[in-house]
Design a protein around this motif. Structure first.
Motif, PDB file in Angstrom:
ATOM      1  N   GLU A 141      22.670  -2.215   0.479  1.00 49.26           N
ATOM      2  CA  GLU A 141      21.803  -3.308  -0.528  1.00 49.26           C
ATOM      3  C   GLU A 141      22.482  -4.320  -1.238  1.00 49.26           C
ATOM      4  O   GLU A 141      22.299  -5.255  -1.985  1.00 49.26           O
ATOM      5  N   ILE A 160      23.616  -7.831  -0.549  1.00 50.30           N
ATOM      6  CA  ILE A 160      22.327  -8.629   0.314  1.00 50.30           C
ATOM      7  C   ILE A 160      21.181  -9.091  -1.345  1.00 50.30           C
ATOM      8  O   ILE A 160      20.753  -8.702  -1.244  1.00 50.30           O
ATOM      9  N   PRO A 161      21.990 -10.372  -1.687  1.00 54.54           N
ATOM     10  CA  PRO A 161      21.349 -10.580  -3.166  1.00 54.54           C
ATOM     11  C   PRO A 161      20.149 -11.430  -2.761  1.00 54.54           C
ATOM     12  O   PRO A 161      20.458 -12.162  -3.120  1.00 54.54           O
ATOM     13  N   PHE A 162      19.535 -11.432  -1.986  1.00 48.29           N
ATOM     14  CA  PHE A 162      18.039 -11.994  -2.133  1.00 48.29           C
ATOM     15  C   PHE A 162      16.730 -11.004  -1.225  1.00 48.29           C
ATOM     16  O   PHE A 162      16.900  -9.619  -0.856  1.00 48.29           O
ATOM     17  N   THR A 163      15.611 -11.271  -1.169  1.00 45.75           N
ATOM     18  CA  THR A 163      14.235 -10.694  -0.864  1.00 45.75           C
ATOM     19  C   THR A 163      13.693 -10.678   0.405  1.00 45.75           C
ATOM     20  O   THR A 163      13.898 -12.424   1.005  1.00 45.75           O
ATOM     21  N   PRO A 164      13.225  -9.817   1.084  1.00 50.22           N
ATOM     22  CA  PRO A 164      12.812 -10.601   2.535  1.00 50.22           C
ATOM     23  C   PRO A 164      11.843 -11.232   2.568  1.00 50.22           C
ATOM     24  O   PRO A 164      12.352 -12.106   3.363  1.00 50.22           O
ATOM     25  N   GLU A 165      10.903 -11.445   1.374  1.00 50.11           N
ATOM     26  CA  GLU A 165      10.269 -13.271   1.580  1.00 50.11           C
ATOM     27  C   GLU A 165      11.159 -14.205   1.946  1.00 50.11           C
ATOM     28  O   GLU A 165      10.505 -15.094   2.217  1.00 50.11           O
ATOM     29  N   VAL A 166      12.320 -14.159   0.847  1.00 50.58           N
ATOM     30  CA  VAL A 166      12.844 -15.176   0.618  1.00 50.58           C
ATOM     31  C   VAL A 166      13.908 -16.114   2.168  1.00 50.58           C
ATOM     32  O   VAL A 166      13.748 -16.965   2.086  1.00 50.58           O
ATOM     33  N   ARG A 217      10.669 -16.749   4.737  1.00 51.59           N
ATOM     34  CA  ARG A 217      10.669 -17.767   4.411  1.00 51.59           C
ATOM     35  C   ARG A 217      11.635 -18.624   4.776  1.00 51.59           C
ATOM     36  O   ARG A 217      11.660 -20.055   5.031  1.00 51.59           O
ATOM     37  N   LEU A 244      22.272 -18.750   0.071  1.00 51.73           N
ATOM     38  CA  LEU A 244      21.510 -17.794  -0.669  1.00 51.73           C
ATOM     39  C   LEU A 244      23.009 -16.200  -1.184  1.00 51.73           C
ATOM     40  O   LEU A 244      22.399 -15.282  -2.041  1.00 51.73           O
ATOM     41  N   VAL A 294      18.217  -3.231   5.671  1.00 49.71           N
ATOM     42  CA  VAL A 294      17.848  -3.711   3.778  1.00 49.71           C
ATOM     43  C   VAL A 294      16.342  -4.957   4.574  1.00 49.71           C
ATOM     44  O   VAL A 294      15.494  -4.151   3.183  1.00 49.71           O
ATOM     45  N   LEU A 295      16.284  -5.655   4.961  1.00 50.62           N
ATOM     46  CA  LEU A 295      15.112  -6.580   4.749  1.00 50.62           C
ATOM     47  C   LEU A 295      14.129  -5.578   5.402  1.00 50.62           C
ATOM     48  O   LEU A 295      12.738  -6.596   4.934  1.00 50.62           O
TER      49      LEU A 295
END
Lengths: 230, 313
Positions: free
Chosen positions: A11, A14-20, A23, A81, A196-197
């Protein structure tokens, strides 16, 4: 230092969220529409070329898939990202160069037809077909719609998976192992990221890689007594 | 906290001059209910007071050039200031988060309460000024309130330059950061040497290693403490919210509203902690977080009971 490394989790990288991320897949598809159809046709063509024994043109087309997904997605978009995206993009370019090199270098591709049974290349065909034809459907159904379908040649995951299958069908010996290193590594990286996502298909890249490695070992063992063409 | 150093103030005035239509276009944050008085804690080196709940940006503000998400995060920033927020913490490591801060500030009247906290994150110890200038341009502000050395990367060279910058008035405070309990020994040595105003470290109800050495040292040395990962990356609060109500005794003792209130109040009630910086993508969660920065704080006995309760779940 080792103790410090043990404190890191996937984690943390991985510097971003699943949503990002998903999308971003969607927006990439929007921006590249309707290239998806050409990419799918290209992927299917590569499989047919390999099945008909025309390895060089197949590898040349496949190299274009790596250049495109590395440049247009990993460097142009993903690197916004994640700073590592640039390095991933360069790895994709390197794979493109390897495939192009194999397409033009002076060596003699096997081109022999697959045996009816007990041929590791059937495994390759299964993985290649999965990467080209099934991957868009799986990612669309499990990922939230066709806008998020991942197509070979445009996005890195199906490109790596399909490539592994195609290489297992097309190459033998050291060339097979050398050309598979980057796609195998990517399958590991992306499987961790997708986990992670929380992507439902997170295990598939790794499963594909395991199948192909099994096929590579099988291929090496099967030809060991008469390894004459290397 | 001084507004004269911010380009964004001028920018905001210009935006205001172009009319309220701009504000309306980006759907202003709904009016918050009666909020009560925000809890403030002093920065030991100056006595300047900060709201105890800040805003983190790791993962949540890295949205690339996705305009829809940029606008959504702008609403989070607006809500943060609407709730009386102060510290916003960011880093060059957080992808496009710095660009997003600039994007958000161009769409709002940045209040005087902003306490801009950035980091230097490069192994090249000679690039401190360059990276600070780059961050300043991306945020759209002239000077940062706080500049920290991220994860102690090349800290000796960066701190030397940051001290010069502080003396020259180019930054107001300087500090160092770590997270996940890493490199505490090194952080302790830097704190003992002095010359820094802030430390940032991981502290939450399940990760309390800093209570042993670093927090007492911070109090003794007069160093402000920023607590990162208050929800342990989100997993802590998700686990607690999943079928566990906040205990009645917490509601009675300090009017605990929810798990955000419980977890954040635990952190900021430590005498050495200046503020916590939860990150979120959602306005409703932001408002929950900010609500924890008001009302009563638990005392030492209650804090021990809070630990026992969470450990029992």
């Amino acid at each position: 230092m080792m103790a410090e490394w043990r404190t890191y989790a996937v984690e943390d990288f991985i510097p971003f969220t699943p949503e990002v991320y998903f999308r971003m897949i969607e927006r990439t598809n929007e921006a590249q529409w309707p290239l998806q159809f050409f990419a799918l046709a290209g992927g299917a063509t590569v499989v047919v070329l390999i099945l008909s024994g025309r390895v060089r043109p197949a590898l040349a087309v496949l190299s274009a898939a790596w250049f495109w997904s590395g440049g247009a997605f990993l460097i142009h978009r993903y690197a916004d990202l994640n700073w590592a995206g640039v390095y991933f993009g360069w790895a994709y370019f390197a794979q493109g160069v390897i495939l192009l090199g194999l397409a033009v270098a002076p060596w003699t591709p096997g081109g022999d037809r697959m045996a009816r049974a007990l041929d590791p290349r059937w495994l390759g065909l299964a993985v290649a077909t999965g990467g080209v034809l099934l991957w868009p459907g799986i990612t669309a159904l499990a990922g939230g719609g066709w806008a998020r379908a991942e197509v070979v040649g445009l996005l890195p995951d199906p490109t790596a998976v399909a490539t592994l299958g195609i290489l297992l069908m097309a190459l033998k010996g050291w060339r097979l192992w050398a050309a598979s290193v980057i796609p195998l590594l990517w399958c590991g990286v992306t499987a961790l990221m997708l986990r992670v996502l929380e992507a439902p298909w997170a295990a598939l890249p790794l499963a594909s890689a395991v199948l192909v490695v099994a096929g590579m070992v099988w291929s090496a063992v099967a030809r060991a007594p008469a390894a004459a063409d290397d | 906290m001084k507004n004269e150093h911010r380009i964004s103030r001028r920018g905001a005035l210009k935006w205001m001059g172009t009319g309220l239509a701009t504000v309306a276009l980006y759907s202003p944050v709904p009016a918050a209910p009666d909020k009560g008085k925000a809890l403030l804690k002093p920065i030991p080196s100056t006595g300047e007071k900060l709201p105890v709940i800040g805003l983190g940006t790791w993962r949540t503000f890295n949205v690339g050039d996705d305009r829809e998400l940029m606008l959504a995060r702008t609403e989070v920033v607006k809500a943060f200031f609407d709730e009386g927020g102060g510290m916003v913490d960011c880093s060059p490591m957080y992808g496009s988060a710095r660009e997003l801060m600039g994007f958000a500030f161009r769409r709002m009247d940045v209040p005087d309460t902003l306490f801009s906290a950035e980091k230097v994150w490069t192994r090249d110890g000679g690039k401190t000024r360059e990276q600070v200038a780059e961050s300043s341009e991306l945020w759209g502000i002239e000077r940062f309130d706080l500049m920290q050395v991220h994860n102690l990367v090349a800290w000796e060279a960066h701190l030397e330059t940051l001290k010069e910058m502080k003396e020259a008035g180019e930054v107001r405070y300087i500090g160092i950061t770590t997270s996940h309990g890493r490199r505490h020994g090194e952080m302790e040595r830097i704190m003992e040497r002095g010359g820094i105003d802030f430390v940032q470290l991981t502290y939450n109800i399940t990760h309390r290693a800093v209570e042993e050495r670093l927090l007492p040292l911070a109090r003794e040395a007069g160093i402000a403490v920023i607590a990162n990962r208050p929800y342990d990356g989100g997993s802590l609060i998700r686990g607690l919210k999943d079928g566990h109500p906040v205990p009645d005794w917490a509601v009675e003792a300090f009017d605990c509203k929810d798990w955000a209130d419980f977890l954040l109040k635990f952190i900021v009630s430590h005498p050495a902690v200046t503020c916590a910086i939860p990150a979120t993508t959602r306005v409703e969660h932001l408002r929950e977080n900010m609500a924890a920065g008001r009302g009563e704080l638990p005392d030492a006995d209650l804090r021990r009971r809070m630990i026992r309760h969470v450990e029992s779940i």
